[in-house]
Write an enzyme that holds these catalytic residues in place. Structure first.
Site, mmCIF file in Angstrom:
data_model
loop_
_atom_site.group_PDB
_atom_site.id
_atom_site.type_symbol
_atom_site.label_atom_id
_atom_site.label_comp_id
_atom_site.label_asym_id
_atom_site.label_seq_id
_atom_site.Cartn_x
_atom_site.Cartn_y
_atom_site.Cartn_z
ATOM 1 C CD GLU A 106 -8.376 -17.451 4.829
ATOM 2 O OE1 GLU A 106 -7.434 -17.557 5.613
ATOM 3 O OE2 GLU A 106 -8.265 -16.932 3.702
ATOM 4 C CG ASP A 107 -7.395 -14.440 7.340
ATOM 5 O OD1 ASP A 107 -8.140 -14.894 6.439
ATOM 6 O OD2 ASP A 107 -6.384 -13.767 7.088
ATOM 7 C CG ASP A 110 -14.221 -9.190 2.152
ATOM 8 O OD1 ASP A 110 -15.101 -8.619 2.785
ATOM 9 O OD2 ASP A 110 -13.529 -8.611 1.296
ATOM 10 C CE LYS A 138 -14.249 -7.532 6.157
ATOM 11 N NZ LYS A 138 -13.614 -6.518 5.293
ATOM 12 C CG PHE A 159 -9.630 -3.208 5.295
ATOM 13 C CD1 PHE A 159 -9.713 -4.195 4.328
ATOM 14 C CD2 PHE A 159 -8.401 -2.958 5.897
ATOM 15 C CE1 PHE A 159 -8.592 -4.925 3.956
ATOM 16 C CE2 PHE A 159 -7.276 -3.677 5.533
ATOM 17 C CZ PHE A 159 -7.372 -4.659 4.558
ATOM 18 N NE ARG A 172 0.632 -10.464 6.834
ATOM 19 C CZ ARG A 172 -0.359 -10.764 5.992
ATOM 20 N NH1 ARG A 172 -1.483 -11.256 6.463
ATOM 21 N NH2 ARG A 172 -0.218 -10.568 4.695
HETATM 22 P P1 IMP Z 1 -12.329 -12.698 -0.298
HETATM 23 O O1 IMP Z 1 -11.708 -13.468 -1.411
HETATM 24 O O2 IMP Z 1 -12.924 -11.394 -0.757
HETATM 25 O O3 IMP Z 1 -13.290 -13.494 0.565
HETATM 26 O O4 IMP Z 1 -11.161 -12.179 0.620
HETATM 27 C C1 IMP Z 1 -10.401 -13.020 1.314
HETATM 28 C C2 IMP Z 1 -9.062 -12.420 1.637
HETATM 29 O O5 IMP Z 1 -9.037 -10.980 1.533
HETATM 30 C C3 IMP Z 1 -8.749 -12.721 3.069
HETATM 31 O O6 IMP Z 1 -8.124 -13.972 3.181
HETATM 32 C C4 IMP Z 1 -7.853 -11.569 3.458
HETATM 33 O O7 IMP Z 1 -6.535 -11.859 3.084
HETATM 34 C C5 IMP Z 1 -8.363 -10.416 2.623
HETATM 35 N N1 IMP Z 1 -9.311 -9.585 3.391
HETATM 36 C C6 IMP Z 1 -10.644 -9.507 3.263
HETATM 37 N N2 IMP Z 1 -11.186 -8.642 4.126
HETATM 38 C C7 IMP Z 1 -10.150 -8.172 4.860
HETATM 39 C C8 IMP Z 1 -10.060 -7.229 5.958
HETATM 40 O O8 IMP Z 1 -11.041 -6.641 6.448
HETATM 41 N N3 IMP Z 1 -8.813 -6.993 6.423
HETATM 42 C C9 IMP Z 1 -7.694 -7.604 5.932
HETATM 43 N N4 IMP Z 1 -7.740 -8.488 4.929
HETATM 44 C C10 IMP Z 1 -8.953 -8.762 4.390
HETATM 45 MG MG MG Z 2 -6.167 -14.589 4.127
#
Ligand code: IMP
Ligand code: MG
Length: 189
Positions: A106-107, A110, A138, A159, A172
């Site tokens: 995964e990228d 968060d 993060k 972000f 992207r």
């Molecule tokens: P989470 O569910 O809050 O952990 O967020 C996961 C998803 O939110 C990631 O797979 C990204 O698609 C998006 N995301 C979270 N932080 C960022 C960021 O800083 N930039 C771009 N996309 C983000």
């Molecule tokens: Mg993602």
């Protein structure tokens, strides 16, 4: 063809957090470690579309063992810079993972909502193991705890875009990870 604007995506970047060279060096390290850990196993890299695509493409080429690929696409409801807790599977795996060793690629991690949902979804299909590889973490943002087995970089609570990560589906294709200029947010697409 109409020009959308005279600028390129990189012109909207205020600060580069990770250069293409720093990312490439880290991906190489991760691939070496993963190859060592998974040698002789039936490993499937499960990647989450679309943000993890560049990371997956580079990581698999840095991992010199037999491996298979599969993809999930999920959507999380929320604004374009904040995820909500609600996650939905848009595209499921193409092949069974029962008894196989799954590495989720995964990228970014968060709040952890997306990965918590995905990992539970994968466990329900009875794989031999599920581990997690994320390029960016993060930690300050975490709501749902997650165990990261392979981590590229811990980054501050900003972000970020580039190397697969988007803002409103743009940026992207930047080869680095950076932060956008404040005036970009709220600008009409
Ligand atoms: P989470 O569910 O809050 O952990 O967020 C996961 C998803 O939110 C990631 O797979 C990204 O698609 C998006 N995301 C979270 N932080 C960022 C960021 O800083 N930039 C771009 N996309 C983000
Ligand atoms: Mg993602």
């Amino acid at each position: 063809m109409h020009a959308l604007s005279a600028t390129t995506p990189a012109d909207d970047v205020a600060e580069i957090l990770l250069t293409a060279e720093e990312i490439a060096a880290k991906v190489k390290e991760l691939g070496t470690e993963i190859a060592r850990d998974y040698r002789g196993k039936d490993v499937v890299f499960v990647s989450i579309l679309k943000g993890a695509l560049p990371f997956l493409a580079d990581l698999m080429r840095a991992t010199p063992i037999p491996l298979a690929l599969d993809f999930l696409e999920v959507s999380s409801y929320g604004s374009s810079t904040e995820t909500s807790g609600a996650v939905r599977i848009l595209k499921d795996l193409a092949n069974p993972i029962e008894g196989r060793d799954v590495l989720v690629v995964e990228d970014i991690l968060d709040t952890g909502h997306t990965l918590a949902y995905v990992i539970e979804h994968l466990h329900a299909q009875r794989p031999a193991s599920v581990r997690l590889c994320v390029l960016l973490d993060k930690p300050a943002r975490r709501v749902i705890p997650a165990r990261i087995d392979y981590r590229g970089f811990a980054i501050p609570d900003k972000f970020v875009v580039g190397y697969g990560l988007d803002y409103a589906e743009r940026y992207r294709n930047l080869p680095f990870v950076g932060v956008l200029k404040p005036e970009v947010y709220g600008r009409a697409p």
